[in-house]
Design an enzyme around this catalytic site. Structure first.
Site, PDB file in Angstrom:
ATOM      1  N   ASP A 166     -13.609 -11.130   6.454  1.00  0.00           N
ATOM      2  CA  ASP A 166     -12.385 -11.046   7.046  1.00  0.00           C
ATOM      3  C   ASP A 166     -12.112  -9.802   8.116  1.00  0.00           C
ATOM      4  OD1 ASP A 166      -9.672 -11.891   7.483  1.00  0.00           O
ATOM      5  OD2 ASP A 166      -8.753 -10.608   6.088  1.00  0.00           O
ATOM      6  N   VAL A 179       1.016  -1.279   0.055  1.00  0.00           N
ATOM      7  CA  VAL A 179       0.120   0.094   0.114  1.00  0.00           C
ATOM      8  C   VAL A 179       0.924   1.394   0.145  1.00  0.00           C
ATOM      9  CG1 VAL A 179      -1.946   1.397   1.071  1.00  0.00           C
ATOM     10  CG2 VAL A 179      -1.746  -1.410   1.072  1.00  0.00           C
ATOM     11  N   PRO A 228      -8.867  -6.766  13.758  1.00  0.00           N
ATOM     12  CA  PRO A 228      -8.156  -5.493  14.258  1.00  0.00           C
ATOM     13  C   PRO A 228      -7.532  -4.976  13.090  1.00  0.00           C
ATOM     14  CG  PRO A 228      -8.266  -7.067  16.164  1.00  0.00           C
ATOM     15  CD  PRO A 228      -8.752  -7.826  14.719  1.00  0.00           C
ATOM     16  N   ASP A 257     -10.970  -3.047   3.483  1.00  0.00           N
ATOM     17  CA  ASP A 257     -10.957  -4.491   2.761  1.00  0.00           C
ATOM     18  C   ASP A 257     -12.332  -5.214   2.722  1.00  0.00           C
ATOM     19  OD1 ASP A 257      -8.253  -4.184   2.304  1.00  0.00           O
ATOM     20  OD2 ASP A 257      -7.429  -5.658   3.856  1.00  0.00           O
ATOM     21  N   VAL A 309      -6.487   7.084   5.036  1.00  0.00           N
ATOM     22  CA  VAL A 309      -7.089   7.319   6.301  1.00  0.00           C
ATOM     23  C   VAL A 309      -5.860   7.252   7.204  1.00  0.00           C
ATOM     24  CG1 VAL A 309      -8.630   6.568   8.235  1.00  0.00           C
ATOM     25  CG2 VAL A 309      -9.346   6.013   6.009  1.00  0.00           C
TER      26      VAL A 309
END
Length: 668
Positions: free
Chosen positions: A135, A26, A138, A153, A92
């Site tokens: 999925d 990412v 945390p 996701d 974010v």
């Protein structure tokens, strides 16, 4: 790894890498079209050729693109670039819930319930549109700078039990996997609610309900083992939270909450029953995206914990993004008479409990007590053996669990009271059972050399093993990935496979000499190679287009995609035929040979002696174009029969004497 300033798909300029997972990296990037920052998730190249992974990656974008909700990370774009695939999504700033728990342990119950309420709001929105996350964990929940929980996701996770048994690489996912997913059964919205129940358990206790050395072992526990009540792990929790959490963790989906709405309602009811938190220790999530909550029944104006505005320095030094803490000594702005009464009652109850505890302690330990037994030493024994020993001595074993790097899993690492202590018969003895080495996030060693990766993993307490595999995208000797992937929660001392690039795979070069060019190109393609430079060369012995030479030669090795150079015969070119008429045979033959033609001698009679031995004519004629190697016929002059010339003379005319007639020829 994509270098900064690289422009993806002509639009997204990479600023830096902000994360890496098992499937993708990412990057923080700038949208050159809209002038905003966003996150771009780029699928690892070694997965780009796997159709299943590509479909899962595309499915995340397709599923999440239509989800516009304050608690869901937005998807903007997707595409294909540089042989792989990417998704452009909302950036974010903040940290994941996993990072928060790893760094600070269990949260205050009020904060935990507020955060999970926001996660449930995101799940409810997706479920209403037929989308199941599959999925939730945390790692996939980010707390932004305003304290809002953001779920990412959506739609990517479709890994079932087969994935675990084949790869063993989804340890982190297995810890939050519902029993039906672990068994490969169809999933439903209640599968997401189970995962959210695990998240709530972890936020309240600082640990997960089930763990193990492998993903398969964890999945087996999800199916067959019962979780310990949260209050047995964290005694500070009120028992009524046990019922709330354990219902979400029911093995049978029908026994769980029927919907996210029902789960949210249960959280609201539990939150009303929680006592006010001490301001110096409470973590409170800023409820920007929380569901509306009714005021407490006893006092509609009861103030909540104080919240420090973002950026305020905290005396404790703890300032996780999205969670704020009231400063030491902070008090509610005002306290109603009813609140003061409730506070006095709580203190009275607490005081009574302390007095009762002191009384029991004195009764057990003061001289003169009766019915005492001596506590046996059970440290180092297996849990079952230790429990049996204590029961045989008239005591009641109570097990708690804690990670230990030195004591094997399932073995007693400590006990209280200590061995040899005299206590009342029937008293409790607490056993601390080792759950094995503590789990930690696997470091990211992608792109490092094999020796650098080995050193980094050993320093983190893991056991790396090096495996080499071909790669056309990762430099020879550099790490492609690890199994389990980076950032996965793995127990200390566990083995980690480090996949190191051996460079492109090698292949044998086929024998191409004597084949036509078309056949040679087909053989090269079938071998996984490519055509390099093709040189044409005149050759009188081979047909035009025939391969005369190749480089590298047959039997050599090349990496997949390597190039093979060819030399092929070309068609002879046409050139003018030289004029050799008037030259002798030797001169004419030499001139034709130099021009690339083949001389062929023939004879032609002549009456002129001066032309004997010279070329009288040629075919093809001089000036015509013909291919080199063409035969040119030359006519060489040779002397023919001589003709006697007629001579005129002056003579005297006389009367000739008649000749006798010739005898007649006999009749046939």
């Amino acid at each position: 790894m994509i270098e900064p300033q690289t422009v993806i798909d002509g639009r997204y300029r990479v600023l830096s890498r902000i994360g890496s997972g098992g499937m993708a990296d990412v990057y923080l990037a700038e949208d050159l079209l809209l002038g905003r920052q966003l996150a771009v998730k780029v699928l690892h190249h070694h997965f780009a050729e796997d159709h299943e992974f590509v479909e899962r990656f595309r499915r995340e974008a397709s599923s999440a693109a239509g989800l516009s909700h304050p608690n869901i990370v937005a998807i903007f774009d997707r595409g294909e670039w540089d042989g792989t695939y990417y998704i452009a999504m909302e950036y974010v700033p903040g940290r994941s819930l996993k990072t928060l728990v790893r760094e600070h342990g269990a949260l205050d119950p009020v904060a935990a319930l507020d955060i999970v309420t926001q996660v449930l709001a995101a799940a409810r929105f997706a479920h209403a549109r037929g989308i199941i996350h599959r999925d939730l964990k945390p790692h996939n929940v980010i707390l932004d700078e305003e304290g809002r929980a953001r779920v990412t996701d959506f739609g990517i996770a479709r890994a079932g039990a087969s994935d675990m048994t084949l790869t063993g690489s989804i340890m982190g996912t297995a810890q939050y996997l519902s029993p039906e997913q672990a068994q490969g059964h169809p999933v439903s919205a209640r599968s997401d609610l189970y995962a959210i129940g695990v998240i709530l358990y972890e936020l309240l206790t600082g640990t997960i309900p089930f763990d193990g050395d492998t993903a398969v072992a964890i999945a087996f526990k999800q199916v067959s083992a019962e979780p310990r009540p949260p209050s047995s792990v964290n005694p500070a929790l009120p028992p009524f939270l046990d019922e709330l959490v354990l219902r979400a963790l029911a093995k049978d989906p029908a026994q769980r909450y029927a919907s996210a709405d029902e789960f949210i309602a249960a959280l609201h009811a539990a939150r009303e029953r929680l006592p006010e938190s001490t301001p110096t220790t409470v973590f409170a999530a800023v409820p920007l995206a929380r569901e509306p909550q009714p005021p407490p029944a006893e006092s509609a104006a009861a103030p909540g914990p104080q919240i420090v505005p973002p950026g305020t320095a905290l005396s404790t030094g703890l300032a996780p993004a999205g969670l704020l803490m009231a400063p030491d000594g902070a008090l509610p702005a005002q306290e109603s008479e009813e609140q003061a009464r409730r506070r006095r009652v709580r203190w009275a109850i607490a005081g009574a409990a302390v007095l009762a505890l002191v009384a029991v302690t004195l009764a057990l330990f003061l001289p003169g007590s009766t019915g005492k037994v001596t506590v046996a030493s059970v440290v180092g024994q297996r849990e079952a053996t230790a429990a049996a020993t204590l029961r045989a001595g008239g005591l009641v074993p109570v097990s708690t669990y804690a990670a230990s790097a030195s004591v094997p899993s399932g073995v007693v690492s400590a006990q209280a009271p200590a061995a040899g202590t005299a206590i009342a018969e029937g008293a409790h003895v607490t056993l601390v059972i080792s759950s094995g080495p503590p789990s930690s996030a696997l470091p990211d060693v992608t792109g490092l050399t094999a020796s650098q990766a080995t050193a980094k993993l050993k320093a983190a307490g893991f056991k790396p093993t090096i495996e080499t595999q071909p790669s056309t995208t990762v430099a020879n000797g550099r790490v492609i990935a690890t199994d389990p992937p980076a950032e996965t929660e793995v127990r200390g001392g566990a083995s980690v496979r480090v996949l190191v690039s051996g460079g492109p795979a090698q292949t044998d070069v086929p024998d191409l000499v004597g084949q036509t060019r078309a056949a040679a190109e087909g053989a090269i393609a079938n071998a996984g190679l490519k055509i390099g430079t093709v040189t044409q060369e005149a050759n009188g012995e081979q047909s035009p287009g025939t391969v005369l030479e190749q480089f590298p030669t047959a039997g050599s090795s090349l990496p997949n995609g390597g190039k093979v150079d060819l030399t092929v015969a070309k068609a002879p070119s046409e050139v003018p035929v030289p004029d050799v008429v008037g030259q002798n045979e030797a001169q004419a033959s030499a001139a034709l040979g130099r021009a690339g033609f083949t001389p062929k001698a023939a004879t032609q009679t002549t009456t002129e002696a001066s032309l004997v031995g010279l070329v009288l004519s040629q075919k093809p004629a001089a000036g015509h174009n013909a291919r080199k190697g063409t035969t040119v016929t030359i006519a060489i002059g040779v002397l023919g029969p001589q003709t006697t010339p007629t001579t005129t003379t002056t003579t005297t005319t006389t009367t000739p004497t008649p000749a006798s007639p010739a005898p007649a020829a006999p009749a046939p």
